[in-house]
Design a protein around this motif. Structure first.
Motif, PDB file in Angstrom:
ATOM      1  N   LEU A 133       0.828  -1.207   0.000  1.00  0.00           N
ATOM      2  CA  LEU A 133       0.000   0.000   0.000  1.00  0.00           C
ATOM      3  C   LEU A 133       0.864   1.259   0.000  1.00  0.00           C
ATOM      4  N   CYS A 134       1.950   1.238   0.761  1.00  0.00           N
ATOM      5  CA  CYS A 134       2.912   2.333   0.768  1.00  0.00           C
ATOM      6  C   CYS A 134       4.148   1.875   1.531  1.00  0.00           C
ATOM      7  N   THR A 135       5.246   2.593   1.331  1.00  0.00           N
ATOM      8  CA  THR A 135       6.477   2.319   2.056  1.00  0.00           C
ATOM      9  C   THR A 135       6.495   3.166   3.322  1.00  0.00           C
ATOM     10  N   LEU A 136       6.567   2.496   4.460  1.00  0.00           N
ATOM     11  CA  LEU A 136       6.537   3.186   5.742  1.00  0.00           C
ATOM     12  C   LEU A 136       7.917   3.584   6.240  1.00  0.00           C
ATOM     13  N   ALA A 137       8.931   2.771   5.971  1.00  0.00           N
ATOM     14  CA  ALA A 137      10.249   3.068   6.535  1.00  0.00           C
ATOM     15  C   ALA A 137      11.322   2.344   5.750  1.00  0.00           C
ATOM     16  N   LEU A 138      12.518   2.897   5.825  1.00  0.00           N
ATOM     17  CA  LEU A 138      13.737   2.247   5.345  1.00  0.00           C
ATOM     18  C   LEU A 138      14.528   1.804   6.559  1.00  0.00           C
ATOM     19  N   LEU A 139      14.960   0.555   6.557  1.00  0.00           N
ATOM     20  CA  LEU A 139      15.708   0.037   7.698  1.00  0.00           C
ATOM     21  C   LEU A 139      17.132   0.557   7.689  1.00  0.00           C
ATOM     22  N   SER A 140      17.823   0.315   8.790  1.00  0.00           N
ATOM     23  CA  SER A 140      19.191   0.805   8.927  1.00  0.00           C
ATOM     24  C   SER A 140      20.081   0.211   7.861  1.00  0.00           C
ATOM     25  N   ALA A 141      21.138   0.950   7.555  1.00  0.00           N
ATOM     26  CA  ALA A 141      22.114   0.432   6.601  1.00  0.00           C
ATOM     27  C   ALA A 141      22.851  -0.758   7.169  1.00  0.00           C
ATOM     28  N   THR A 142      22.957  -0.822   8.494  1.00  0.00           N
ATOM     29  CA  THR A 142      23.564  -1.976   9.173  1.00  0.00           C
ATOM     30  C   THR A 142      22.464  -2.667   9.951  1.00  0.00           C
TER      31      THR A 142
END
Length: 640
Positions: free
Chosen positions: A224-233
């Motif tokens: 439905l939508c992108t809520l968050a981007l996780l950490s790079a690590t």
């Protein structure tokens, strides 16, 4: 804002109001000796929040309860110590001039008594109560709202709406919340789908799913939508890289399309319709029909064998004697119960069939007797707790059925997930619910050998350790990992630093198993803070060490939303409109008076949809984004 409580939720809520919303807070706590319940494990490992509040309490004690200014840019905090939340203590805390009061004591009676007193002192104050009893909470909420309207001379009008020109002042003047209800969805979702979080918005359940980074040339499904981007690590989300202070390497909440496209190699959290994505758990496993609960498996198979013998004898009689099927079956039953005449002078086949029927009848007698005795024993022990079935597997082991565990148990059974409870206290409040739901229960101390084995931990899908004792939760997880190294576990730990250390150690020792640590006060504090500002928080999901809120907001009065399209109203990193409530204000008011019936929500709105002042939307927001959207309107009204 005035916050009164006796445990970690009060301190977290005060910090939330000061640090995120910039409110002036008066914190009412018991004397320093019992102000905060110290953790069972790691008493020397106090969190930064606990240290800050403890120092504030000490300074307040030395200055006679005067004002205390927190460091940094946080709003000032005044700490008042009161052994009992009496009328004098509430007046000294400034309830008569406060905009909102949160009563978050662990005892429902204390919160109700203080709420009634506060409503008499200040009819216009917004009340937020922490009550575990849902039904009582609904009655108390209606009672306090009615008392507020009558005391202020704004009784209900003829049309059912609030009379007078200050209707906005009394909007959501009383809100009853439960920390157990707020934290239960996140805890249950961790066991159900691992890295998924379930959000329930008034009857509609959604799921926030963590998806791994897409491969080269692949495009992740945004749902439905992108809520968050996780950490790079992402290999250590419990460390600094998963917190708000981790900078560009940390999680990004509510990113825009450009940020999502540029975030190569990072996992994402998307919102999608809820569906169970774990192993194929049998929803009926461990739960048999009512006739199966009366008879054991062996007796059911015995009856099935006798029925097969009767059918075979009836068919043989039909072939031998040439009788019609009904007549042949009737003769077979007569022979079976030994009430037919002897087959003297009849063909040999008929005589042999009669002897076989008599033999089957002899076998039927002990089976019937065993069934009667077993059924009587089942009725006699109908109120007893069930034991885990022998072949049970793929279930969730729930350790502790107190306040939090009871709510999590109810949520898991609503999702038809098989559960086995482990409880040391035979008088625990959740055992009645487990008995009514016919959930297997193992009574015993989890630290004793054989208790986890009795709960079939070696064939379980996940372990939820939700007792109030850190030592018991930790020992249960360590014991379970020795029996099942790849077991998915969720711990409830009081001390935040200790929880981080436990997480990292378990992650390093068992990299192939999922480990999560959760704090109930950390999950519940944003919902209580939003309610104090007059907004309905539908749910909260943890994204590593950050929290994303789902709130219901009226568009009118918010220039960031009113008159804008859905695309224009979206602010990256702050808030995003997800759904539109199509119910009219009259229908919403009628639903509040007659009880919730579920909203009519439209999801996946087009970006060109213009938001009108009469619209009500469901949005996802960060804590600071929601504070910016709400502004300081509550305090301005109180000062005016």
């Amino acid at each position: 804002m005035v916050v009164a409580g006796d445990d970690a939720l009060a301190h977290r809520l005060a910090a939330e109001l000061r640090g995120v919303y910039g409110e002036r807070v008066t914190l009412v706590v018991p004397p320093a000796q019992g102000g905060v319940r110290p953790p069972v494990v790691g008493r020397a490992r106090a969190t930064a929040l606990f240290d800050r509040v403890s120092a504030a309490v000490n300074r307040a004690s030395g200055n006679g309860g005067g004002g205390v200014t927190a460091g940094g840019d946080e709003a000032p905090e005044r700490v008042v110590e009161a052994a009992e939340l009496s009328e004098g203590a509430l007046a000294y805390a400034g309830v008569e001039r406060a905009a909102a009061l949160a009563l978050v004591y662990d005892d429902d009676e204390t919160n109700i008594r203080a709420a009634l007193t506060a409503r008499r002192l200040n009819p216009r104050i917004r009340l937020v109560l922490r009550l575990y009893n849902r039904r009582l909470g609904q009655h108390i909420e209606a009672l306090l709202d009615q008392a507020s309207a009558l005391a202020a001379g704004a009784g209900p009008g003829a049309d059912g709406s609030r009379a007078g020109g200050n209707a906005e002042v009394y909007d959501a003047s009383t809100t009853v919340l439960s920390d157990a209800d707020t934290a239960a969805p996140a805890l249950a979702a961790t066991a159900m789908t691992g890295t998924s979080k379930v959000v329930q918005t008034d009857g509609l359940m959604l799921r926030a799913v963590e998806r791994p980074p897409p491969g080269p040339g692949e495009v992740a499904d945004p749902g439905l939508c992108t809520l968050a981007l996780l950490s790079a690590t992402t290999n250590d989300p419990a460390g600094a890289d998963g917190s708000e202070s981790s900078g560009a390497q940390g999680p990004q909440l509510l990113p825009d399309e450009r940020a999502v496209a540029a975030a190569t190699g990072r996992g994402i959290v998307v919102l999608e319709n809820v569906s169970y994505s774990g192993p194929q758990l049998n929803p009926g496993r461990g739960v048999v029909p009512w006739f199966g609960s009366l008879l054991s498996r062996r007796l059911r198979w015995s009856f099935a064998g006798l029925v097969a013998c009767v059918v075979g004898l009836a068919v043989a009689s039909m072939l031998v004697t040439g009788e019609q099927p009904l007549q042949a079956t009737y003769l077979t039953l007569l022979d079976l119960f030994a009430i037919n005449d002897p087959a003297i002078g009849q063909p040999l086949g008929r005589q042999l069939l009669q002897l076989c029927s008599g033999l089957v009848g002899l076998l039927l007698l002990p089976v019937l007797l065993a069934a009667v005795l077993e059924a009587l024993g089942t009725f006699r022990s109908g109120t007893a707790l069930r034991k885990p079935p022998r072949g049970l597997s793929g279930h969730v082991v729930l350790l502790g059925v107190g306040k939090i565990g009871t709510r999590v148990l109810a949520r898991l059974r609503e999702l038809r997930i098989p559960v086995v409870c482990v409880e040391a206290d035979p008088e625990a409040r959740g055992l009645a619910l487990a008995r009514s739901l016919r959930v297997p229960v193992v009574l015993g101390d989890v630290t004793q050998e054989g208790v986890l084995e009795a709960a079939k931990i070696h064939r379980a899908h996940a372990l939820l350790a939700l007792t109030s004792a850190d030592t018991m939760n930790l020992e249960a997880v360590l014991s379970a990992r020795t029996l099942r190294p790849d077991l998915r576990v969720v711990l409830r730990l009081y001390d935040d630093d200790f929880a981080t250390a436990v997480y990292r150690t378990l992650r390093a020792a068992h990299p192939g198993a999922l480990t999560r640590s959760r704090s109930v006060s950390h999950l519940a504090a944003p919902a209580f803070a939003g309610a104090m500002l007059g907004r309905q928080i539908l749910g909260a999901i943890p994204v590593e060490r950050r929290v994303l809120l789902f709130a219901a907001v009226d568009v009118g009065g918010h220039p960031q939303l009113e008159g804008r399209t859905v695309g224009e109203a979206f602010r990256a990193g702050a808030w995003r409109v997800l759904a539109l409530d199509t119910a009219t204000p009259e229908e919403r008011r009628a639903a509040q008076e007659s009880g919730p019936s579920g909203p009519r929500l439209v999801w996946d709105l087009p970006s060109t949809r213009v938001l009108r002042p009469e619209d009500r939307v469901v949005l996802a927001a960060t804590r600071r984004g929601l504070a910016e959207l709400l502004g300081r309107r509550p305090r301005q009204r109180a000062e005016a």
